[in-house]
Write an enzyme that holds these catalytic residues in place. Structure first.
Site, PDB file in Angstrom:
ATOM      1  N   CYS A   1       6.783   1.399   5.844  1.00 29.79           N
ATOM      2  CA  CYS A   1       5.771   1.803   6.841  1.00 29.79           C
ATOM      3  C   CYS A   1       5.897   3.255   7.296  1.00 29.79           C
ATOM      4  O   CYS A   1       5.005   4.072   7.032  1.00 29.79           O
ATOM      5  CB  CYS A   1       5.859   0.869   8.044  1.00 29.79           C
ATOM      6  SG  CYS A   1       5.467  -0.840   7.623  1.00 29.79           S
TER       7      CYS A   1
ATOM      8  N   THR B   1       0.877  -1.180   0.000  1.00 29.60           N
ATOM      9  CA  THR B   1       0.000   0.000   0.000  1.00 29.60           C
ATOM     10  C   THR B   1       0.920   1.237   0.000  1.00 29.60           C
ATOM     11  O   THR B   1       1.109   1.866   1.036  1.00 29.60           O
ATOM     12  CB  THR B   1      -0.921   0.001   1.237  1.00 29.60           C
ATOM     13  OG1 THR B   1      -0.152  -0.364   2.389  1.00 29.60           O
ATOM     14  CG2 THR B   1      -2.087  -0.946   1.087  1.00 29.60           C
TER      15      THR B   1
HETATM   16  N1  LIG Z   1       7.259  -4.659   5.775  1.00 31.83           N
HETATM   17  C1  LIG Z   1       6.827  -4.421   6.993  1.00 31.83           C
HETATM   18  O1  LIG Z   1       7.611  -4.359   7.911  1.00 31.83           O
HETATM   19  C2  LIG Z   1       5.341  -4.239   7.281  1.00 31.83           C
HETATM   20  C3  LIG Z   1       4.919  -4.247   8.604  1.00 31.83           C
HETATM   21  C4  LIG Z   1       3.576  -4.102   8.892  1.00 31.83           C
HETATM   22  C5  LIG Z   1       2.672  -3.887   7.859  1.00 31.83           C
HETATM   23  N2  LIG Z   1       3.093  -3.849   6.557  1.00 31.83           N
HETATM   24  C6  LIG Z   1       2.098  -3.654   5.515  1.00 31.83           C
HETATM   25  O2  LIG Z   1       1.831  -4.902   4.890  1.00 31.83           O
HETATM   26  C7  LIG Z   1       1.553  -4.723   3.497  1.00 31.83           C
HETATM   27  C8  LIG Z   1       2.515  -5.566   2.669  1.00 31.83           C
HETATM   28  O3  LIG Z   1       3.824  -5.092   2.886  1.00 31.83           O
HETATM   29  P1  LIG Z   1       5.099  -5.987   2.592  1.00 31.83           P
HETATM   30  O4  LIG Z   1       6.223  -5.314   3.295  1.00 31.83           O
HETATM   31  O5  LIG Z   1       4.834  -7.409   2.862  1.00 31.83           O
HETATM   32  O6  LIG Z   1       5.230  -5.766   1.021  1.00 31.83           O
HETATM   33  P2  LIG Z   1       6.250  -6.529   0.023  1.00 31.83           P
HETATM   34  O7  LIG Z   1       6.524  -5.589  -1.078  1.00 31.83           O
HETATM   35  O8  LIG Z   1       7.379  -7.126   0.787  1.00 31.83           O
HETATM   36  O9  LIG Z   1       5.393  -7.760  -0.517  1.00 31.83           O
HETATM   37  C9  LIG Z   1       4.231  -7.618  -1.254  1.00 31.83           C
HETATM   38  C10 LIG Z   1       4.118  -8.814  -2.186  1.00 31.83           C
HETATM   39  O10 LIG Z   1       2.843  -8.718  -2.814  1.00 31.83           O
HETATM   40  C11 LIG Z   1       2.977  -9.123  -4.170  1.00 31.83           C
HETATM   41  N3  LIG Z   1       1.850  -8.573  -4.877  1.00 31.83           N
HETATM   42  C12 LIG Z   1       1.595  -7.300  -5.215  1.00 31.83           C
HETATM   43  N4  LIG Z   1       0.407  -7.197  -5.805  1.00 31.83           N
HETATM   44  C13 LIG Z   1      -0.117  -8.444  -5.867  1.00 31.83           C
HETATM   45  C14 LIG Z   1      -1.309  -8.998  -6.358  1.00 31.83           C
HETATM   46  N5  LIG Z   1      -2.236  -8.228  -6.907  1.00 31.83           N
HETATM   47  N6  LIG Z   1      -1.497 -10.314  -6.249  1.00 31.83           N
HETATM   48  C15 LIG Z   1      -0.565 -11.102  -5.686  1.00 31.83           C
HETATM   49  N7  LIG Z   1       0.588 -10.650  -5.184  1.00 31.83           N
HETATM   50  C16 LIG Z   1       0.808  -9.332  -5.271  1.00 31.83           C
HETATM   51  C17 LIG Z   1       4.332  -8.616  -4.581  1.00 31.83           C
HETATM   52  O11 LIG Z   1       4.835  -9.341  -5.676  1.00 31.83           O
HETATM   53  C18 LIG Z   1       5.157  -8.828  -3.298  1.00 31.83           C
HETATM   54  O12 LIG Z   1       5.803 -10.088  -3.299  1.00 31.83           O
HETATM   55  C19 LIG Z   1       1.635  -3.237   3.253  1.00 31.83           C
HETATM   56  O13 LIG Z   1       0.369  -2.668   3.388  1.00 31.83           O
HETATM   57  C20 LIG Z   1       2.524  -2.743   4.374  1.00 31.83           C
HETATM   58  O14 LIG Z   1       2.290  -1.393   4.717  1.00 31.83           O
HETATM   59  C21 LIG Z   1       4.403  -4.038   6.249  1.00 31.83           C
END
Ligand SMILES: NC(=O)c1ccc[n+]([C@@H]2O[C@H](COP(=O)([O-])OP(=O)(O)OC[C@H]3O[C@@H](n4cnc5c(N)ncnc54)[C@H](O)[C@@H]3O)[C@@H](O)[C@H]2O)c1
Length: 401
Positions: free
Chosen positions: A257, A83
């Protein structure tokens, strides 16, 4: 239960391995190379062990896929996609929309859909539910819930089992089933009264960090102007046993984040007639830090960086991870380039970044430490250049922020 997790990044993969203890997990990601790697036991996330992946795959408890047909028949679908902010720093829900599309088109029976991605209050009720209904070929009575993710990649003492998890459904039945699912791997479930409270709490947690980091970064600038050691000041303040929480100065904020989530809150606030002035100012201060640092380093080096070989040490946004998303190192490199420096970077944990490989740690006129990984010794950093500027406080003997 059959659980499909949409997105196998930092959040999705971490949840997958915990949920796979008691469920059959399908890790769906549109990145086919990532899926191939996961299925051969190669993890891309610190804290998720490749051997554990291999074991779960062999036991039939986990499987990665890029085929939407594998989502069909899931009892639970979790959304864990990015996001980010758009180019003009507005919430970009296009990944959520794409996830809703694949979920809506794939499910052929009622399921529980839980959002773990961070977004503004109202996202599960007013965005995800209508989007999935729009994309569904047949009308299905899905349940919807929210449980914002709190994982901190690389942190071992707080994990999916012991970190309290906020959750609630749009209906009592969704809440009941959500509790039942997370109880399979999390010991501390905190039910709140509405999805909007859970969504707002997540944004405020990260806004609290963003604003306090900016405050301490401003204090670093004030302290330098006054000739006071900012870190000693903070240690001194931190001796107060109540009413104070220590944050430390840095080159800015990074990751998916802290630089992003507060702007989701600011956006919704503005749409409802309130300006989130603290968030706006904190963004400015944190984004200005790289330029401030470049100017400080220039001033310590005869007032100009023109033609000087400057090595940026550590381009990950935090120690001991390879994550470079939103890293302040990028803005620092831009600022240094604009000042005429010849810039290289060194980060053996990151390895390669923006099509370039990490440079050797040495041979520079100036080194600026943005992130210090444990595998890189202070001694080696101090030998990298005759002048070393440390933004982390970890390299004793270097000029300090
Ligand atoms: N990274 C952190 O530390 C953390 C902590 C808490 C919350 N979040 C939140 O969690 C969410 C995900 O973050 P993240 O760090 O895991 O992201 P990331 O970029 O590490 O992983 C996201 C994954 O989703 C895949 N993806 C994207 N669109 C897709 C779709 N339509 N269908 C299938 N796969 C798809 C991408 O290929 C990627 O592998 C975000 O909203 C983020 O704000 C992240």
């Amino acid at each position: 239960m059959k659980v499909a997790i949409i997105g196998q990044g930092y959040v999705g993969l971490t949840i997958s391995v915990f949920a796979a203890r008691a469920n059959e997990v399908i890790g769906y990601d549109r990145n086919t190379i990532l899926v191939e790697n996961l299925n051969s036991g190669k993890s891309h996330i610190e804290g998720v062990d490749g051997e554990l992946l291999k074991k779960l795959i062999a036991q039939g408890k986990f499987r990665a896929t890029s085929s939407s047909a594998d989502i069909t028949g899931s009892d639970i679908v979790l959304i864990a996609v990015p996001t980010p902010l758009s180019i003009n720093r507005k919430p970009d829900l296009s990944f959520i929309d794409a996830a809703c599309k694949v979920i809506g088109e794939s499910l052929d029976s009622p399921s529980l859909i839980i959002n773990e991605s961070t977004s503004y209050p109202g996202t599960i009720r007013n965005y995800i539910k209508p989007a999935i209904e729009k994309y569904s070929k047949v009308k299905l009575a899905h349940e919807y819930a929210i449980s914002p993710e709190r994982v901190d990649p690389g942190r071992v003492e707080w994990n999916q089992k012991n970190t309290p998890r906020l959750f609630v459904g749009l209906t009592p039945e969704a809440t009941r089933r959500t509790r039942e699912f997370y109880a399979t791997f999390c010991d501390n479930l905190v039910e709140v009264s509405s999805p909007e409270v859970a969504e707002a709490a997540k944004l405020f947690e990260n806004t609290f960090r963003q604003v306090n980091i900016a405050l301490v970064n401003e204090l670093a600038q004030i302290s330098h102007a006054l000739g006071i050691d900012v870190r000693e000041t903070l240690d001194a303040a931190n001796t107060k046993p109540y009413g104070f929480m220590k944050f430390t100065p840095s080159a800015g904020v990074g990751g998916h984040c802290i630089p992003v989530d507060p702007s989701y809150l600011a956006h919704l606030a503005l749409e409802n007639g309130v300006r989130a002035t603290f968030i706006e100012r904190a963004n400015e201060v944190n984004l200005e830090m790289p330029t401030y640092i470049a100017k400080r380093v220039a001033s310590d080096n005869g007032g100009s960086l023109k033609g000087k070989k400057v090595l940026v040490v550590g381009v990950a946004y935090k120690p001991n991870v390879a994550d470079t998303r939103e890293t302040p190192a990028e803005h620092l490199i831009e600022a240094l380039n604009e000042m005429g420096a010849v810039v290289t970077w060194s980060d053996e944990v990151v390895g390669s970044w923006k099509g370039q490989s990490s440079s050797a740690l040495g041979g520079a006129d100036i080194a600026i430490v943005v992130t210090k990984h444990d595998v890189v010794s202070s001694g080696a950093i101090l030998k990298a250049a005759p002048y070393v500027f440390d933004t982390t406080g970890a390299v004793k003997g270097a000029a300090q922020l």
